[in-house]
Design a protein around this motif. Structure first.
Motif, PDB file in Angstrom:
ATOM      1  N   SER A  39      -4.866 -20.891  -4.680  1.00  0.00           N
ATOM      2  CA  SER A  39      -3.452 -20.288  -4.227  1.00  0.00           C
ATOM      3  C   SER A  39      -2.988 -19.159  -5.136  1.00  0.00           C
ATOM      4  O   SER A  39      -2.052 -18.389  -4.576  1.00  0.00           O
ATOM      5  CB  SER A  39      -2.619 -21.571  -4.424  1.00  0.00           C
ATOM      6  N   GLU A  40      -3.339 -19.091  -6.281  1.00  0.00           N
ATOM      7  CA  GLU A  40      -2.986 -17.728  -6.940  1.00  0.00           C
ATOM      8  C   GLU A  40      -3.369 -16.486  -6.414  1.00  0.00           C
ATOM      9  O   GLU A  40      -2.757 -15.592  -6.529  1.00  0.00           O
ATOM     10  CB  GLU A  40      -3.037 -18.061  -8.566  1.00  0.00           C
ATOM     11  N   LYS A  41      -4.406 -16.461  -5.878  1.00  0.00           N
ATOM     12  CA  LYS A  41      -5.261 -15.396  -5.247  1.00  0.00           C
ATOM     13  C   LYS A  41      -4.333 -14.889  -3.960  1.00  0.00           C
ATOM     14  O   LYS A  41      -4.048 -13.943  -3.781  1.00  0.00           O
ATOM     15  CB  LYS A  41      -6.638 -15.422  -4.823  1.00  0.00           C
ATOM     16  N   ARG A  42      -3.934 -15.980  -3.205  1.00  0.00           N
ATOM     17  CA  ARG A  42      -3.341 -16.005  -1.998  1.00  0.00           C
ATOM     18  C   ARG A  42      -1.936 -15.508  -2.355  1.00  0.00           C
ATOM     19  O   ARG A  42      -1.367 -14.567  -1.643  1.00  0.00           O
ATOM     20  CB  ARG A  42      -3.077 -17.256  -1.229  1.00  0.00           C
ATOM     21  N   LEU A  43      -1.355 -15.832  -3.466  1.00  0.00           N
ATOM     22  CA  LEU A  43      -0.023 -15.440  -3.964  1.00  0.00           C
ATOM     23  C   LEU A  43      -0.179 -13.937  -4.306  1.00  0.00           C
ATOM     24  O   LEU A  43       1.047 -13.257  -3.816  1.00  0.00           O
ATOM     25  CB  LEU A  43       0.599 -16.301  -4.943  1.00  0.00           C
ATOM     26  N   ARG A  44      -0.873 -13.773  -4.912  1.00  0.00           N
ATOM     27  CA  ARG A  44      -1.199 -12.342  -5.671  1.00  0.00           C
ATOM     28  C   ARG A  44      -1.159 -11.295  -4.184  1.00  0.00           C
ATOM     29  O   ARG A  44      -0.535 -10.315  -4.217  1.00  0.00           O
ATOM     30  CB  ARG A  44      -2.187 -11.983  -6.465  1.00  0.00           C
ATOM     31  N   GLU A  45      -1.904 -11.709  -3.244  1.00  0.00           N
ATOM     32  CA  GLU A  45      -2.400 -11.032  -2.060  1.00  0.00           C
ATOM     33  C   GLU A  45      -0.776 -10.833  -1.171  1.00  0.00           C
ATOM     34  O   GLU A  45      -0.377  -9.713  -0.759  1.00  0.00           O
ATOM     35  CB  GLU A  45      -3.354 -11.594  -1.015  1.00  0.00           C
ATOM     36  N   ALA A  46      -0.084 -11.955  -0.824  1.00  0.00           N
ATOM     37  CA  ALA A  46       1.037 -11.714  -0.405  1.00  0.00           C
ATOM     38  C   ALA A  46       2.020 -10.962  -1.156  1.00  0.00           C
ATOM     39  O   ALA A  46       2.796 -10.358  -0.494  1.00  0.00           O
ATOM     40  CB  ALA A  46       1.787 -13.325  -0.223  1.00  0.00           C
ATOM     41  N   ILE A  47       2.206 -10.884  -2.495  1.00  0.00           N
ATOM     42  CA  ILE A  47       3.243 -10.414  -3.217  1.00  0.00           C
ATOM     43  C   ILE A  47       2.804  -8.872  -3.012  1.00  0.00           C
ATOM     44  O   ILE A  47       3.553  -8.097  -2.831  1.00  0.00           O
ATOM     45  CB  ILE A  47       3.282 -10.780  -4.647  1.00  0.00           C
ATOM     46  N   GLU A  48       1.404  -8.556  -2.994  1.00  0.00           N
ATOM     47  CA  GLU A  48       1.200  -7.133  -2.999  1.00  0.00           C
ATOM     48  C   GLU A  48       1.503  -6.508  -1.532  1.00  0.00           C
ATOM     49  O   GLU A  48       2.046  -5.531  -1.496  1.00  0.00           O
ATOM     50  CB  GLU A  48      -0.394  -6.892  -2.927  1.00  0.00           C
ATOM     51  N   LEU A  49       1.162  -7.386  -0.487  1.00  0.00           N
ATOM     52  CA  LEU A  49       1.899  -7.053   0.820  1.00  0.00           C
ATOM     53  C   LEU A  49       3.278  -6.911   0.953  1.00  0.00           C
ATOM     54  O   LEU A  49       3.837  -5.860   1.593  1.00  0.00           O
ATOM     55  CB  LEU A  49       1.425  -7.990   1.827  1.00  0.00           C
ATOM     56  N   ILE A  50       4.010  -7.833   0.417  1.00  0.00           N
ATOM     57  CA  ILE A  50       5.428  -7.494   0.301  1.00  0.00           C
ATOM     58  C   ILE A  50       5.877  -6.320  -0.357  1.00  0.00           C
ATOM     59  O   ILE A  50       6.579  -5.555   0.093  1.00  0.00           O
ATOM     60  CB  ILE A  50       6.010  -8.864  -0.357  1.00  0.00           C
ATOM     61  N   HIS A  51       5.315  -6.173  -1.510  1.00  0.00           N
ATOM     62  CA  HIS A  51       5.816  -4.942  -2.328  1.00  0.00           C
ATOM     63  C   HIS A  51       5.317  -3.674  -1.530  1.00  0.00           C
ATOM     64  O   HIS A  51       6.165  -2.506  -1.613  1.00  0.00           O
ATOM     65  CB  HIS A  51       4.897  -4.747  -3.483  1.00  0.00           C
ATOM     66  N   GLY A  52       4.268  -3.681  -0.740  1.00  0.00           N
ATOM     67  CA  GLY A  52       3.612  -2.439  -0.162  1.00  0.00           C
ATOM     68  C   GLY A  52       4.792  -2.352   0.917  1.00  0.00           C
ATOM     69  O   GLY A  52       5.218  -1.053   1.291  1.00  0.00           O
ATOM     70  N   CYS A  53       5.263  -3.309   1.742  1.00  0.00           N
ATOM     71  CA  CYS A  53       6.245  -3.297   2.924  1.00  0.00           C
ATOM     72  C   CYS A  53       7.660  -2.712   2.494  1.00  0.00           C
ATOM     73  O   CYS A  53       8.088  -2.003   3.029  1.00  0.00           O
ATOM     74  CB  CYS A  53       6.382  -4.545   3.494  1.00  0.00           C
ATOM     75  N   VAL A  54       7.906  -3.169   1.395  1.00  0.00           N
ATOM     76  CA  VAL A  54       9.363  -2.753   0.733  1.00  0.00           C
ATOM     77  C   VAL A  54       9.205  -1.377   0.155  1.00  0.00           C
ATOM     78  O   VAL A  54      10.293  -0.687   0.410  1.00  0.00           O
ATOM     79  CB  VAL A  54       9.591  -3.755  -0.280  1.00  0.00           C
ATOM     80  N   SER A  55       8.232  -0.900  -0.558  1.00  0.00           N
ATOM     81  CA  SER A  55       8.207   0.431  -0.775  1.00  0.00           C
ATOM     82  C   SER A  55       8.021   1.495   0.282  1.00  0.00           C
ATOM     83  O   SER A  55       8.918   2.289   0.431  1.00  0.00           O
ATOM     84  CB  SER A  55       6.852   0.560  -1.572  1.00  0.00           C
ATOM     85  N   GLU A  56       7.588   1.116   1.503  1.00  0.00           N
ATOM     86  CA  GLU A  56       7.337   1.738   2.626  1.00  0.00           C
ATOM     87  C   GLU A  56       8.970   1.848   3.406  1.00  0.00           C
ATOM     88  O   GLU A  56       9.318   2.943   3.712  1.00  0.00           O
ATOM     89  CB  GLU A  56       6.781   1.216   3.678  1.00  0.00           C
TER      90      GLU A  56
END
Length: 76
Positions: free
Chosen positions: A48-65
């Motif tokens: 679950s921590e790997k999935r959480l890290r991946e989800a947060i990376e996607l969120i940060h990428g979208c927000v940065s965009e």
């Protein structure tokens, strides 16, 4: 930016899925009987921590965009 998440005829955008996943996994952390379990998973980047890290990376990428687009729109 309109993620079209209210249009039920379209599939949910990745940002919405990632946000839901991150919210759920974060809540599960709080319900864990032993905090060392999720801390170990986080250190090893598994489950679950790997999935959480991946989800947060996607969120940060979208927000940065979104921020970048907004700044570009303000300049033009």
């Amino acid at each position: 930016m309109d993620p079209c998440c209210l249009d039920l005829s379209k599939p949910l955008p990745p940002l919405v899925k990632a946000f839901d996943c991150a919210s759920e996994l974060t809540a599960l952390r709080g319900m864990a009987p032993v905090f060392a379990v999720w801390k170990t998973k986080r250190a090893l980047n598994i489950g679950s921590e790997k999935r959480l890290r991946e989800a947060i990376e996607l969120i940060h990428g979208c927000v940065s965009e979104m921020i970048q687009r907004s700044l570009e729109g303000a300049v033009n």
